[in-house]
Write a protein that holds these residues in place. Structure first.
Motif, mmCIF file in Angstrom:
data_model
loop_
_atom_site.group_PDB
_atom_site.id
_atom_site.type_symbol
_atom_site.label_atom_id
_atom_site.label_comp_id
_atom_site.label_asym_id
_atom_site.label_seq_id
_atom_site.Cartn_x
_atom_site.Cartn_y
_atom_site.Cartn_z
ATOM 1 N N SER A 190 24.916 1.383 37.858
ATOM 2 C CA SER A 190 23.696 1.154 37.100
ATOM 3 C C SER A 190 23.028 2.499 36.846
ATOM 4 N N THR A 191 22.280 2.585 35.761
ATOM 5 C CA THR A 191 21.615 3.840 35.421
ATOM 6 C C THR A 191 20.207 3.563 34.895
ATOM 7 N N SER A 192 19.371 4.581 34.940
ATOM 8 C CA SER A 192 18.053 4.528 34.326
ATOM 9 C C SER A 192 18.116 5.213 32.971
ATOM 10 N N SER A 193 17.037 5.091 32.214
ATOM 11 C CA SER A 193 16.950 5.763 30.923
ATOM 12 C C SER A 193 15.795 6.750 30.931
ATOM 13 N N LEU A 194 15.828 7.662 29.989
ATOM 14 C CA LEU A 194 14.764 8.635 29.813
ATOM 15 C C LEU A 194 14.183 8.500 28.410
ATOM 16 N N MET A 195 12.895 8.743 28.277
ATOM 17 C CA MET A 195 12.276 8.783 26.965
ATOM 18 C C MET A 195 12.304 10.235 26.506
ATOM 19 N N VAL A 196 13.084 10.499 25.464
ATOM 20 C CA VAL A 196 13.208 11.860 24.951
ATOM 21 C C VAL A 196 12.701 11.907 23.517
ATOM 22 N N VAL A 197 12.120 13.036 23.130
ATOM 23 C CA VAL A 197 11.565 13.190 21.786
ATOM 24 C C VAL A 197 11.957 14.537 21.213
ATOM 25 N N SER A 198 11.824 14.662 19.917
ATOM 26 C CA SER A 198 12.149 15.903 19.225
ATOM 27 C C SER A 198 11.120 16.986 19.570
ATOM 28 N N LYS A 199 11.602 18.214 19.717
ATOM 29 C CA LYS A 199 10.709 19.338 20.003
ATOM 30 C C LYS A 199 9.844 19.683 18.799
ATOM 31 N N THR A 200 10.162 19.105 17.642
ATOM 32 C CA THR A 200 9.353 19.371 16.449
ATOM 33 C C THR A 200 8.032 18.615 16.488
ATOM 34 N N LEU A 201 7.901 17.643 17.403
ATOM 35 C CA LEU A 201 6.658 16.875 17.497
ATOM 36 C C LEU A 201 5.633 17.601 18.365
ATOM 37 N N PRO A 202 4.360 17.563 17.975
ATOM 38 C CA PRO A 202 3.311 18.240 18.748
ATOM 39 C C PRO A 202 2.811 17.379 19.907
ATOM 40 N N VAL A 203 3.729 17.004 20.791
ATOM 41 C CA VAL A 203 3.373 16.155 21.932
ATOM 42 C C VAL A 203 3.991 16.731 23.202
ATOM 43 N N ASN A 204 3.332 16.509 24.321
ATOM 44 C CA ASN A 204 3.832 17.006 25.600
ATOM 45 C C ASN A 204 3.879 15.947 26.690
ATOM 46 N N ASN A 205 3.351 14.760 26.391
ATOM 47 C CA ASN A 205 3.385 13.681 27.372
ATOM 48 C C ASN A 205 3.333 12.337 26.651
ATOM 49 N N LEU A 206 3.404 11.273 27.413
ATOM 50 C CA LEU A 206 3.429 9.940 26.824
ATOM 51 C C LEU A 206 2.165 9.634 26.037
ATOM 52 N N ALA A 207 1.005 10.005 26.584
ATOM 53 C CA ALA A 207 -0.263 9.729 25.904
ATOM 54 C C ALA A 207 -0.321 10.413 24.541
ATOM 55 N N ASP A 208 0.172 11.654 24.472
ATOM 56 C CA ASP A 208 0.202 12.380 23.198
ATOM 57 C C ASP A 208 1.062 11.644 22.175
ATOM 58 N N PHE A 209 2.204 11.172 22.635
ATOM 59 C CA PHE A 209 3.136 10.505 21.710
ATOM 60 C C PHE A 209 2.544 9.208 21.178
ATOM 61 N N ILE A 210 1.969 8.405 22.070
ATOM 62 C CA ILE A 210 1.384 7.127 21.643
ATOM 63 C C ILE A 210 0.239 7.372 20.663
ATOM 64 N N LYS A 211 -0.574 8.383 20.940
ATOM 65 C CA LYS A 211 -1.686 8.711 20.051
ATOM 66 C C LYS A 211 -1.172 9.106 18.668
ATOM 67 N N LEU A 212 -0.122 9.925 18.627
ATOM 68 C CA LEU A 212 0.467 10.350 17.354
ATOM 69 C C LEU A 212 1.062 9.160 16.602
ATOM 70 N N ALA A 213 1.785 8.293 17.319
ATOM 71 C CA ALA A 213 2.419 7.133 16.689
ATOM 72 C C ALA A 213 1.376 6.180 16.103
ATOM 73 N N LYS A 214 0.275 5.987 16.821
ATOM 74 C CA LYS A 214 -0.769 5.086 16.336
ATOM 75 C C LYS A 214 -1.524 5.672 15.144
ATOM 76 N N SER A 215 -1.563 6.997 15.048
ATOM 77 C CA SER A 215 -2.259 7.630 13.926
ATOM 78 C C SER A 215 -1.412 7.644 12.660
ATOM 79 N N GLN A 216 -0.089 7.373 12.821
ATOM 80 C CA GLN A 216 0.822 7.381 11.675
ATOM 81 C C GLN A 216 1.750 6.166 11.740
ATOM 82 N N PRO A 217 1.212 4.966 11.599
ATOM 83 C CA PRO A 217 2.034 3.751 11.726
ATOM 84 C C PRO A 217 3.250 3.759 10.802
ATOM 85 N N GLY A 218 4.422 3.590 11.408
ATOM 86 C CA GLY A 218 5.648 3.501 10.630
ATOM 87 C C GLY A 218 6.258 4.827 10.243
#
Length: 322
Positions: free
Chosen positions: A122-150
């Protein structure tokens, strides 16, 4: 009378030959079909584990990659193979817990067409994102995603795979809308993530680690309830606010339905013995995988539980493959 005796002798000889043949398994190399591309998590684990299992089985285990349709093509090949123990499948939650639920055209039925042999890891997963995004943690990513739906997207190794459902699970938990982009394997996702074409991926820790080390992606968290021992400073998504977020994956060996019970027992015993080898346990730990093992019945129970979990999410999200 002489003809009768000759006939009986011949019949007894054939029975003895058949019995000897059955006891001789395995008398030749065993093919283990990996329904995903080379280099992916399933492939890496299959090669590591089968190397040790082959020693216990007494015959080589040959890896045969048959990728396509989110693992469906390779799985279907094994479902239709001769049930003699010489063609086996390493299945995952993608092929046997999720895929058949989201794709009504899946050509096989897990319970009807396969026999479970052993859950190997069995294995776990990781949440990985592109370095081109201006985010450094989960809160940053969620905030960015909510500001740009879709406008943000997430990649996967194909429709109905663990990485696909992991992305959908994240969308539901975080309350964001993102576009899904399916690929034929996560290796291809990483190529486009480096350039910024793909923004996020819920990837198996086995295949994400090399990309973490070369610094071409950002890792925002562990998608399980506990931190990983080899990444003690990386917080879980649960710790960062996504309560009870848990995206794990199982890997198990199946044979075609009709595989003789004695063959199932021999394969099960070989893999169980292999999983107890310190060398293999160390290798799996480095890869971020946990050896499991056990009986065919225990494997069936694990698959059943995972299937129930994903069925609920699929119904809630109204997911389906066209």
């Amino acid at each position: 009378m002489q003809k009768l005796l000759t006939g009986l002798t011949l019949a007894l000889g054939l029975l003895a030959a058949g019995s000897a043949s059955a006891q001789a398994y395995p008398a030749k190399p065993v093919r283990l079909v990996v329904p995903f591309p080379a280099g992916g998590a399933t492939d890496v684990l299959a090669r590591a584990i089968s190397l040790h299992a082959a020693e216990k089985l007494g015959q080589p285990i040959v890896i045969d990659n048959k990728p396509g349709a989110g693992g469906t093509l390779g799985s279907d090949l094994v479902a239709k193979a001769d049930p003699d123990g010489y063609t086996l499948l390493i299945a995952t939650g993608s092929t046997h817990s999720i895929g058949p639920l989201v794709n009504p055209k899946t050509p096989y039925n897990v319970e009807r067409d396969f026999v479970p042999i052993i859950d190997v890891a069995s294995t776990s997963s990781l949440m990985v994102v592109s370095k081109t995004l201006p985010v450094n943690n989960l809160a940053d990513f969620i905030k960015l995603a909510k500001s740009q739906p879709g406008k943000l997207n997430f990649g996967s190794s194909g429709n109905g795979t663990n990485s696909h459902l992991g992305g959908e699970l994240f969308k539901a938990a975080a309350g964001v809308y993102m576009t899904h982009i399916p690929y034929r394997g996560t290796g291809l996702v990483f190529n486009d993530m480096v350039s910024g074409q793909v923004h996020m991926l819920m990837d198996n820790v086995v295949t994400a680690q090399p990309h973490m080390k070369d610094g071409k992606i950002k890792v925002l968290g562990v998608a399980s309830l506990r931190r990983l021992s080899f990444l003690p400073d990386l917080p879980t998504l649960h710790e960062q606010g996504l309560k009870n977020f848990d995206l794990s994956n199982w890997f198990g060996i199946y044979g075609p339905r009709g595989t003789p019970p004695d063959v199932v027992q021999k394969v099960n015993a070989a893999f169980n013995a292999a999983l107890k080898e310190p060398e293999l346990q160390k290798r799996l730990s480095v890869l971020g995988a946990t050896p499991t093992g056990g009986t065919p019945q225990q494997m069936a129970a694990i698959v059943s539980g995972e299937t129930a979990k994903w069925r609920k999410l699929i119904a809630e999200r109204k997911l389906a493959v066209d």
